[in-house]
Design a protein around this motif. Structure first.
Motif, PDB file in Angstrom:
ATOM      1  N   VAL A 170       0.862  -1.187   0.000  1.00  0.00           N
ATOM      2  CA  VAL A 170       0.000   0.000   0.000  1.00  0.00           C
ATOM      3  C   VAL A 170       0.894   1.230   0.000  1.00  0.00           C
ATOM      4  CG1 VAL A 170      -1.654   1.356   1.345  1.00  0.00           C
ATOM      5  CG2 VAL A 170      -1.976  -1.105   1.100  1.00  0.00           C
ATOM      6  N   TYR A 171       0.628   2.175  -0.891  1.00  0.00           N
ATOM      7  CA  TYR A 171       1.377   3.436  -0.947  1.00  0.00           C
ATOM      8  C   TYR A 171       0.536   4.460  -0.225  1.00  0.00           C
ATOM      9  CZ  TYR A 171       4.003   0.737  -4.309  1.00  0.00           C
ATOM     10  OH  TYR A 171       4.742  -0.254  -4.882  1.00  0.00           O
ATOM     11  N   TRP A 172       1.078   5.011   0.817  1.00  0.00           N
ATOM     12  CA  TRP A 172       0.325   5.817   1.780  1.00  0.00           C
ATOM     13  C   TRP A 172       0.905   7.196   1.849  1.00  0.00           C
ATOM     14  CZ3 TRP A 172      -4.155   4.176   3.310  1.00  0.00           C
ATOM     15  CH2 TRP A 172      -4.771   4.676   4.464  1.00  0.00           C
ATOM     16  N   ASN A 173       0.106   8.220   1.528  1.00  0.00           N
ATOM     17  CA  ASN A 173       0.640   9.582   1.517  1.00  0.00           C
ATOM     18  C   ASN A 173      -0.218  10.472   2.391  1.00  0.00           C
ATOM     19  OD1 ASN A 173       1.171  12.361   0.767  1.00  0.00           O
ATOM     20  ND2 ASN A 173       2.367  11.542  -0.962  1.00  0.00           N
ATOM     21  N   GLU A 174       0.372  10.900   3.505  1.00  0.00           N
ATOM     22  CA  GLU A 174      -0.351  11.733   4.474  1.00  0.00           C
ATOM     23  C   GLU A 174      -0.699  13.086   3.859  1.00  0.00           C
ATOM     24  OE1 GLU A 174      -0.848  11.241   7.967  1.00  0.00           O
ATOM     25  OE2 GLU A 174       0.215   9.334   8.256  1.00  0.00           O
ATOM     26  N   GLN A 175       0.314  13.695   3.187  1.00  0.00           N
ATOM     27  CA  GLN A 175       0.111  15.040   2.618  1.00  0.00           C
ATOM     28  C   GLN A 175      -1.040  15.073   1.620  1.00  0.00           C
ATOM     29  OE1 GLN A 175       3.864  16.365   1.058  1.00  0.00           O
ATOM     30  NE2 GLN A 175       4.653  16.865   3.081  1.00  0.00           N
ATOM     31  N   THR A 178      -3.909  10.154   0.408  1.00  0.00           N
ATOM     32  CA  THR A 178      -4.216   9.183  -0.639  1.00  0.00           C
ATOM     33  C   THR A 178      -3.618   7.838  -0.291  1.00  0.00           C
ATOM     34  OG1 THR A 178      -4.166  10.915  -2.290  1.00  0.00           O
ATOM     35  CG2 THR A 178      -3.966   8.672  -3.110  1.00  0.00           C
ATOM     36  N   GLY A 179      -4.411   6.752  -0.581  1.00  0.00           N
ATOM     37  CA  GLY A 179      -3.878   5.415  -0.416  1.00  0.00           C
ATOM     38  C   GLY A 179      -4.049   4.614  -1.688  1.00  0.00           C
ATOM     39  N   LEU A 180      -2.943   3.957  -2.100  1.00  0.00           N
ATOM     40  CA  LEU A 180      -3.014   3.116  -3.303  1.00  0.00           C
ATOM     41  C   LEU A 180      -2.618   1.713  -2.934  1.00  0.00           C
ATOM     42  CD1 LEU A 180      -1.178   5.402  -5.914  1.00  0.00           C
ATOM     43  CD2 LEU A 180      -3.626   4.972  -5.764  1.00  0.00           C
ATOM     44  N   LEU A 181      -3.364   0.718  -3.477  1.00  0.00           N
ATOM     45  CA  LEU A 181      -3.115  -0.668  -3.104  1.00  0.00           C
ATOM     46  C   LEU A 181      -2.688  -1.472  -4.306  1.00  0.00           C
ATOM     47  CD1 LEU A 181      -5.307  -2.816  -0.787  1.00  0.00           C
ATOM     48  CD2 LEU A 181      -4.964  -3.612  -3.126  1.00  0.00           C
ATOM     49  N   GLN A 182      -1.617  -2.236  -4.147  1.00  0.00           N
ATOM     50  CA  GLN A 182      -1.124  -3.064  -5.257  1.00  0.00           C
ATOM     51  C   GLN A 182      -1.003  -4.504  -4.749  1.00  0.00           C
ATOM     52  OE1 GLN A 182       0.202  -2.386  -8.705  1.00  0.00           O
ATOM     53  NE2 GLN A 182      -0.246  -4.575  -8.507  1.00  0.00           N
ATOM     54  N   ILE A 183      -1.782  -5.413  -5.381  1.00  0.00           N
ATOM     55  CA  ILE A 183      -1.743  -6.810  -4.956  1.00  0.00           C
ATOM     56  C   ILE A 183      -0.572  -7.504  -5.661  1.00  0.00           C
ATOM     57  CG2 ILE A 183      -2.938  -9.038  -5.005  1.00  0.00           C
ATOM     58  CD1 ILE A 183      -5.575  -7.386  -5.070  1.00  0.00           C
ATOM     59  N   ALA A 184       0.292  -8.159  -4.916  1.00  0.00           N
ATOM     60  CA  ALA A 184       1.295  -9.062  -5.522  1.00  0.00           C
ATOM     61  C   ALA A 184       0.698 -10.465  -5.529  1.00  0.00           C
ATOM     62  CB  ALA A 184       2.589  -9.045  -4.737  1.00  0.00           C
ATOM     63  N   TYR A 185       0.155 -10.860  -4.364  1.00  0.00           N
ATOM     64  CA  TYR A 185      -0.561 -12.136  -4.317  1.00  0.00           C
ATOM     65  C   TYR A 185      -1.567 -12.134  -3.186  1.00  0.00           C
ATOM     66  CZ  TYR A 185      -1.947 -16.954  -3.729  1.00  0.00           C
ATOM     67  OH  TYR A 185      -2.723 -18.083  -3.580  1.00  0.00           O
TER      68      TYR A 185
END
Lengths: 254, 179
Positions: A170-175, A178-185
């Motif tokens: 999960v790429y998490w940006n406080e500023q 925004t949260g982005l989720l990337q499934i590997a498995y």
């Protein structure tokens, strides 16, 4: 009319009127009577007629060469057939030409109408797809922006005993909040279940949204401020208000 | 002349070959416009064709009969076009000139003979025979007494008769036979 002797008759001018066809029917009858009586008068009539004809031939002017064919073809046309004058023929031809032109124009116009409609449909389809692409492109640009931002944290969520091979970032940006989720498995989702992600804020699990476990693209999830960890659970379809902790699949510290 | 009675097209073609030039020449005297004269000729041939059954050989020659039809057609045409109010056509000088111009003296080597017929006889014959005038109309048009008209006609015709001698008569007869 009193009876004239032969010389008086010849002097009367009747004979000339007769051959020139300007005698009255009564005068013609008189001449014919004399011609019957006097063969020399009959002969004289014939000679005069022939002389007049020969004289007429002297004034002959040959008609144009095409004339003969025209006249003879006219004669060969059945008399009953109504003949159209050149003007009427021309008028009819013009009407037919006009009707044909109108019809052609009408056909062409309807053709263009259909073509125009098709083009309009194609254009609006293209426009729609173009707008979609634009949106997608914006979203991707936004995601890329988040991924590249120095303030973005990468949170690794690893599998629990329920799903030891699970691996999600999960790429998490406080500023930018925004949260982005990337499934590997992630293991295949059982029937009637869904994946849900939660943020732990001060010991309370807050819903950060449902996500598609089979989508391997970047997916936006709800940003939750002051999250200390992120946790993925398996929930009944439609999601839950509170996480079912025994089905915790993966988690990671922010 | 059976072909004429039965309206045989072959006979009509032969009639055209023999008479069309003479009839056209006369049509041109009445309606000087060649285009209209051609229309007149065409109409006249159609009338000749349609009324072939009414031709009576005992009343005159075939040519004179055809000429009458042509003349009437031409005169009707000039009336319908407004050229001609009564029986009369144009001022005299006009058609007398035309008469002179349209003579083709080289034909059949008749030059001398035709010119032997003086104008005063020719104009009377031309007006009546070619233009369909009555003797009275000739009297008015040429401004000469009726008696003079009649005598000029008689002398003119008798001169014509001498001019076109027996050979020509034979030629004319052959024309009819061919027809």
């Amino acid at each position: 009319m009193e009876k004239l002797n032969k010389n008086e008759f010849l002097e009367s001018g009747l004979l000339e009127q007769y051959v020139l066809k300007i005698a009255t029917p009564e005068e013609e009858a008189i001449v014919e009577e004399y011609a019957q009586h006097f063969p020399e008068i009959a002969a004289q009539i014939k000679e005069m007629q022939a002389a007049l004809e020969a004289y007429a031939m002297q004034h002959a002017v040959p008609p144009p060469p095409g004339m003969k064919k025209q006249v003879l073809s006219e004669l060969n046309t059945p008399a009953s057939a109504s003949r159209l004058s050149f003007g009427t023929g021309l008028l009819i031809a013009a009407c037919i030409a006009l009707a044909l032109t109108s019809f052609l124009l009408f056909k062409t116009q309807s053709l263009y109408k259909v073509e125009n409609q098709n083009l309009q449909i194609a254009f609006s389809e293209l426009e729609t797809s173009c707008l979609e692409k634009e949106k997608q492109s914006e979203a991707i640009a936004q995601q890329l922006h988040i991924l590249r931002a120095p303030s973005t944290k990468r949170v690794q969520l690893l599998g629990t005993a329920n799903a030891p091979d699970a691996d999600v970032a999960v790429y998490w940006n406080e500023q930018e909040a925004t949260g982005l989720l990337q499934i590997a498995y992630l293991p295949p989702i059982p029937e009637g279940k869904t994946y849900q992600i939660w943020a732990d804020v001060d010991g309370v699990m807050i819903n950060a949204g449902l996500f598609n476990g089979e989508n391997f693209d970047l997916q936006n999830i709800q940003f939750i401020a002051r999250a200390e960890s992120l946790n993925i659970t398996l929930e009944p379809a439609g999601g839950s208000d509170h996480p079912t902790v025994e089905f915790l699949q993966a988690n990671g510290k922010v | 002349m059976l072909w004429l009675k039965t309206a045989n097209p072959k006979g009509m073609e032969s009639l055209y070959d023999h008479y069309s030039a003479a009839l056209y020449g006369i049509a041109l005297k009445i309606v000087p416009d060649p285009q209209i004269a051609q229309d007149v000729l065409q109409e006249a041939f159609v009338k000749i064709w349609k009324s072939a059954g009414s031709y009576d050989a005992s009343k005159g020659t075939l040519f004179t009969w055809c000429l009458n039809i042509l003349r009437n057609t031409a005169i009707d045409k000039t009336r319908s076009l407004g050229y001609r109010k009564s029986g009369k056509i144009q001022p005299l000088e006009h058609f007398v000139d035309i008469g002179k111009q349209s003579i083709q003296p080289d034909q059949i080597g008749m030059k001398d003979f035709v010119f032997n017929l003086e104008d005063k006889y020719r104009e009377v014959i031309d007006l009546i025979y070619f233009q369909g005038y009555t003797q009275r109309e000739v009297e008015e048009t040429l401004n000469i007494p009726l008696g003079t008209v009649k005598s000029r006609l008689r002398i003119g015709l008798s001169k014509l008769r001498t001019i076109f001698d027996a050979n020509c008569v034979t030629l004319g007869v052959i024309f009819f036979m061919l027809g």
